[in-house]
Design an enzyme around this catalytic site. Structure first.
Site, PDB file in Angstrom:
ATOM      1  N   HIS A  85      -0.872  -0.244   6.077  1.00  0.00           N
ATOM      2  CA  HIS A  85      -1.068   0.980   5.280  1.00  0.00           C
ATOM      3  C   HIS A  85      -2.329   1.732   5.679  1.00  0.00           C
ATOM      4  CE1 HIS A  85       2.023  -1.061   3.089  1.00  0.00           C
ATOM      5  NE2 HIS A  85       1.188  -2.008   2.689  1.00  0.00           N
ATOM      6  N   ARG A  86      -2.762   1.532   6.913  1.00  0.00           N
ATOM      7  CA  ARG A  86      -3.986   2.179   7.422  1.00  0.00           C
ATOM      8  C   ARG A  86      -5.232   1.817   6.621  1.00  0.00           C
ATOM      9  NH1 ARG A  86      -2.198   4.730  11.660  1.00  0.00           N
ATOM     10  NH2 ARG A  86      -0.203   5.792  11.589  1.00  0.00           N
TER      11      ARG A  86
END
Ligand SMILES: Cc1cc2nc3c(=O)[nH]c(=O)nc-3n(C[C@H](O)[C@H](O)[C@H](O)COP(=O)(O)O)c2cc1C
Length: 192
Positions: free
Chosen positions: A170-171
């Site tokens: 999810h970065r």
């Protein structure tokens, strides 16, 4: 608490050597002219530790000229297979002649001849000119060791800041920043 970015670098580098399909030692080297114009190119890491991260090149190349006028650099290693990057920044010094001699002597004879034949970063009129220079150098050193060209040398980036970046889902990536001060190295985090 003192931190040890070099042990972490060694661990990541060992994983990269096992994981990358080629050139785990490849890194981007950024330099800048005195007026602040940046330039970047790949070089190979040939030694590393608390005393510096070393690469070899021609001191009369563009990078060499920029480093002589503005002796600071940034290195970036991207280990694509591991989804990791390491950023290293600091002042730069030339390695000793003795150190450069040892590394030059370890290179293949063809690379040694190439180092003499290449007027690195200068305009070349045609490929054949370079090939003719290579043949001329090959003949000149026939039957003897190839000495290190006087302007072929190593540069050492003395790290003041080392950041280890690793990919997370999810970065929500992880960034560990090591900086050096009076008390040695300390570690902190950065937002991704
Ligand atoms: C993976 C890779 C590794 C390289 N390693 C070196 C190196 O260790 N030393 C070097 O002088 N050039 C190396 N080169 C070539 C440089 O990227 C560059 O073309 C050359 O040094 C001239 O750069 P300059 O004109 O900015 O000085 C490498 C290129 C690649 C793609």
């Amino acid at each position: 608490m003192t931190a040890d970015p070099f042990a972490l670098f060694d661990a990541w580098y060992a994983e990269a050597k096992a994981a990358e399909i080629n050139d785990p030692d490849a890194m981007a080297l950024a330099t800048a002219s005195p007026d602040g114009s940046p330039s970047v190119r790949m070089v190979l890491l040939k030694g590393h530790g608390p005393n510096g991260f070393i690469f070899y090149t021609n001191a009369d190349s563009r990078k060499g000229s920029e480093l002589s006028a503005n002796p600071v650099a940034a290195l970036l290693i991207h280990w694509k297979s591991l989804r990791r990057q390491v950023r290293i920044e600091g002042p730069v010094q030339e390695v000793s002649g003795a150190e450069a001699d040892i590394y030059f002597a370890s290179r293949s004879r063809d690379s040694q001849i190439g180092a003499w034949a290449s007027d690195q970063s200068r305009p070349l009129d045609r490929r054949e000119t370079f090939e003719a220079r290579y043949e001329e150098v090959r003949g000149r050193f026939e039957g003897s060791d190839v000495p290190r060209p006087p302007r072929w040398t190593g540069f050492k980036v003395n790290p003041e800041r080392i950041e280890f970046w690793s990919d997370r889902p999810h970065r929500l990536h992880e960034r560990r920043l090591f900086t050096v001060g009076q008390q040695g190295w300390t570690e902190g985090l950065l937002y991704p």
